[in-house]
Scaffold this active site. Structure first.
Site, PDB file in Angstrom:
ATOM      1  N   SER A 119     -95.444 -24.217  47.905  1.00 40.65           N
ATOM      2  CA  SER A 119     -94.653 -23.392  48.819  1.00 40.65           C
ATOM      3  C   SER A 119     -93.267 -23.965  49.021  1.00 40.65           C
ATOM      4  O   SER A 119     -92.385 -23.273  49.519  1.00 40.65           O
ATOM      5  CB  SER A 119     -95.295 -23.363  50.200  1.00 40.65           C
ATOM      6  N   HIS A 140     -94.665 -19.143  42.670  1.00 39.55           N
ATOM      7  CA  HIS A 140     -95.073 -19.106  44.073  1.00 39.55           C
ATOM      8  C   HIS A 140     -95.569 -17.713  44.461  1.00 39.55           C
ATOM      9  O   HIS A 140     -94.769 -16.801  44.689  1.00 39.55           O
ATOM     10  CB  HIS A 140     -93.871 -19.537  44.947  1.00 39.55           C
ATOM     11  N   GLU A 152     -92.279 -15.727  43.617  1.00 44.59           N
ATOM     12  CA  GLU A 152     -91.009 -16.447  43.473  1.00 44.59           C
ATOM     13  C   GLU A 152     -91.142 -17.341  42.256  1.00 44.59           C
ATOM     14  O   GLU A 152     -92.105 -18.121  42.170  1.00 44.59           O
ATOM     15  CB  GLU A 152     -90.782 -17.371  44.685  1.00 44.59           C
ATOM     16  N   ASN A 190     -89.911 -19.427  52.094  1.00 47.76           N
ATOM     17  CA  ASN A 190     -90.307 -20.286  53.220  1.00 47.76           C
ATOM     18  C   ASN A 190     -89.140 -20.902  53.960  1.00 47.76           C
ATOM     19  O   ASN A 190     -89.284 -21.326  55.108  1.00 47.76           O
ATOM     20  CB  ASN A 190     -91.289 -21.352  52.749  1.00 47.76           C
TER      21      ASN A 190
HETATM   22  P1  NAI Z   1    -106.455 -24.508  50.791  1.00 48.33           P
HETATM   23  O1  NAI Z   1    -106.566 -25.659  51.733  1.00 48.33           O
HETATM   24  O2  NAI Z   1    -107.092 -23.204  51.139  1.00 48.33           O
HETATM   25  O3  NAI Z   1    -107.011 -24.931  49.336  1.00 48.33           O
HETATM   26  C1  NAI Z   1    -106.637 -26.092  48.654  1.00 48.33           C
HETATM   27  C2  NAI Z   1    -107.733 -26.442  47.659  1.00 48.33           C
HETATM   28  O4  NAI Z   1    -107.271 -27.488  46.807  1.00 48.33           O
HETATM   29  C3  NAI Z   1    -109.035 -26.950  48.322  1.00 48.33           C
HETATM   30  O5  NAI Z   1    -110.127 -26.178  47.864  1.00 48.33           O
HETATM   31  C4  NAI Z   1    -109.135 -28.403  47.856  1.00 48.33           C
HETATM   32  O6  NAI Z   1    -110.486 -28.819  47.638  1.00 48.33           O
HETATM   33  C5  NAI Z   1    -108.366 -28.355  46.551  1.00 48.33           C
HETATM   34  N1  NAI Z   1    -107.838 -29.645  46.130  1.00 48.33           N
HETATM   35  C6  NAI Z   1    -107.228 -30.592  46.881  1.00 48.33           C
HETATM   36  N2  NAI Z   1    -106.868 -31.643  46.116  1.00 48.33           N
HETATM   37  C7  NAI Z   1    -107.270 -31.363  44.846  1.00 48.33           C
HETATM   38  C8  NAI Z   1    -107.215 -32.060  43.609  1.00 48.33           C
HETATM   39  N3  NAI Z   1    -106.665 -33.269  43.531  1.00 48.33           N
HETATM   40  N4  NAI Z   1    -107.735 -31.464  42.513  1.00 48.33           N
HETATM   41  C9  NAI Z   1    -108.303 -30.239  42.596  1.00 48.33           C
HETATM   42  N5  NAI Z   1    -108.391 -29.529  43.740  1.00 48.33           N
HETATM   43  C10 NAI Z   1    -107.887 -30.090  44.852  1.00 48.33           C
HETATM   44  O7  NAI Z   1    -104.881 -24.340  50.529  1.00 48.33           O
HETATM   45  P2  NAI Z   1    -104.062 -23.006  50.105  1.00 48.33           P
HETATM   46  O8  NAI Z   1    -103.605 -22.314  51.316  1.00 48.33           O
HETATM   47  O9  NAI Z   1    -104.833 -22.279  49.060  1.00 48.33           O
HETATM   48  O10 NAI Z   1    -102.751 -23.674  49.462  1.00 48.33           O
HETATM   49  C11 NAI Z   1    -102.753 -24.186  48.164  1.00 48.33           C
HETATM   50  C12 NAI Z   1    -101.322 -24.290  47.663  1.00 48.33           C
HETATM   51  O11 NAI Z   1    -100.702 -22.997  47.694  1.00 48.33           O
HETATM   52  C13 NAI Z   1    -100.423 -25.233  48.477  1.00 48.33           C
HETATM   53  O12 NAI Z   1     -99.518 -25.864  47.611  1.00 48.33           O
HETATM   54  C14 NAI Z   1     -99.709 -24.245  49.385  1.00 48.33           C
HETATM   55  O13 NAI Z   1     -98.473 -24.734  49.840  1.00 48.33           O
HETATM   56  C15 NAI Z   1     -99.519 -23.063  48.459  1.00 48.33           C
HETATM   57  N6  NAI Z   1     -99.324 -21.773  49.106  1.00 48.33           N
HETATM   58  C16 NAI Z   1    -100.037 -21.451  50.247  1.00 48.33           C
HETATM   59  C17 NAI Z   1     -99.843 -20.224  50.856  1.00 48.33           C
HETATM   60  C18 NAI Z   1    -100.615 -19.855  52.075  1.00 48.33           C
HETATM   61  O14 NAI Z   1    -100.302 -18.834  52.704  1.00 48.33           O
HETATM   62  N7  NAI Z   1    -101.643 -20.606  52.459  1.00 48.33           N
HETATM   63  C19 NAI Z   1     -98.883 -19.237  50.320  1.00 48.33           C
HETATM   64  C20 NAI Z   1     -98.250 -19.644  49.089  1.00 48.33           C
HETATM   65  C21 NAI Z   1     -98.451 -20.884  48.534  1.00 48.33           C
END
Ligand code: NAI
Length: 284
Positions: A119, A140, A152, A190
């Site tokens: 993000s 993104h 993005e 963001n």
């Molecule tokens: P989340 O917390 O729902 O999921 C993250 C996942 O990554 C978890 O299942 C975790 O077990 C896994 N994980 C952590 N470390 C890992 C590793 N070393 N190897 C493999 N898997 C690993 O987080 P979310 O919301 O899905 O965010 C993920 C990414 O997307 C972040 O970079 C966030 O900034 C980005 N993002 C999030 C948005 C949102 O609205 N939540 C929107 C756009 C981008």
């Protein structure tokens, strides 16, 4: 080279959504997560959303079956050894992303593009941790991925035109509209959205208005579909805090100071919808 195989890393709310739209578009998708539980939850969520789409006649049963067939899971990163594109959507922490990209760099074929759904973190820095910075890019997606039309596309300073063109083609095949932005803290989405959410939290913290009223102000007064606090819960308060920290660090400008209340909620483990409590409470 045609892009046929995609690995998605991280089976959380974003990774599962990205895997879903890629499988629907006909790519062979491997979903990877370090947590077996997250992988199972991710796949369950995708199947639930597919079933709802069939129920609502947005897709046929045959289309659903075809999409499900495109999906596999892998708890071992070495499953990336024959993929054309990796889209990383693990947690928003630079050290975690660098570790993943370095490991992938040794596993994937030379032609493979490594994209990150970060993000806010600098693409240039993630790219520099690999031996292929020209083939590293920001892709993104917005949340929820199957619904939101925007992607993005962020070029690091070394990202090649060819990488950019190929990733824009993948995004178009997922029926997304791309906007190309520079690698600056928070990119465009963001940099605009997160300070608004942070200010909404500060407004509540200072007792200017209740959380419900702040949300009502922005829904009825600015025509936002969700209030900023509802949206923060939906995004994940940990992710919101990481992004504010990136903005604050990146610009060294006090206007991006993360709200202490946001920090306290994250310290308490109140991360929003995903933990059942944030500014509001949720049945999980
Ligand atoms: P989340 O917390 O729902 O999921 C993250 C996942 O990554 C978890 O299942 C975790 O077990 C896994 N994980 C952590 N470390 C890992 C590793 N070393 N190897 C493999 N898997 C690993 O987080 P979310 O919301 O899905 O965010 C993920 C990414 O997307 C972040 O970079 C966030 O900034 C980005 N993002 C999030 C948005 C949102 O609205 N939540 C929107 C756009 C981008």
């Amino acid at each position: 080279m045609d892009i046929k195989k995609i690995m998605v890393i991280g089976a959380g709310q974003m990774g599962a959504g990205i895997a879903q739209v890629c499988a629907t578009a006909g790519y062979a998708v491997t979903l990877h997560d370090q947590s077996e539980d997250a992988l199972q939850q991710g796949i369950k969520g995708i199947e639930r959303r597919f079933a709802r789409s069939v129920e609502k006649e947005r897709m046929t049963q045959e289309e659903m079956d075809a999409a499900v067939k495109q999906l596999t899971t892998a708890s071992d990163l070495h499953a990336a050894s024959d993929v054309d594109v990796v889209i990383e959507a693990a947690v928003e922490k630079m050290d975690v992303k660098k570790q993943i990209f370095q490991a992938l760099d040794d596993i994937v074929p030379t032609h493979t593009i490594l994209a990150t759904n970060t993000s806010s973190l600098p693409i240039t820095e993630i790219a520099a941790s690999t031996s292929r910075p020209d083939r590293v890019i920001g892709m993104h997606f917005m949340n929820p991925v199957p619904v939101m039309k925007l992607v993005e596309v962020i070029r690091g300073i070394q990202t090649s035109d060819d990488t950019c063109m190929r990733i824009e083609k993948v995004a178009a095949s997922l029926h997304k509209t791309t906007v190309e932005v520079k690698d600056f803290p928070g990119f465009a989405a963001n940099r605009i959205l997160m300070p608004m959410i942070n200010e909404a939290i500060t407004t509540v913290h200072e007792g200017v208005a209740s959380k419900e009223d702040v949300d009502t102000v922005m829904k009825l007064g600015a025509n936002h579909p969700m209030g900023p606090l509802e949206l923060a819960d939906f995004i994940g308060l940990d992710t919101c805090l990481y992004i504010m920290e990136v903005l604050y660090e990146g610009f060294k400008d006090s206007k991006y100071r993360p709200s202490p209340l946001l920090r306290q909620y994250v310290q308490a483990g109140w991360l929003g919808q995903k933990t059942g409590k944030g500014f509001y409470e949720y049945n999980r």
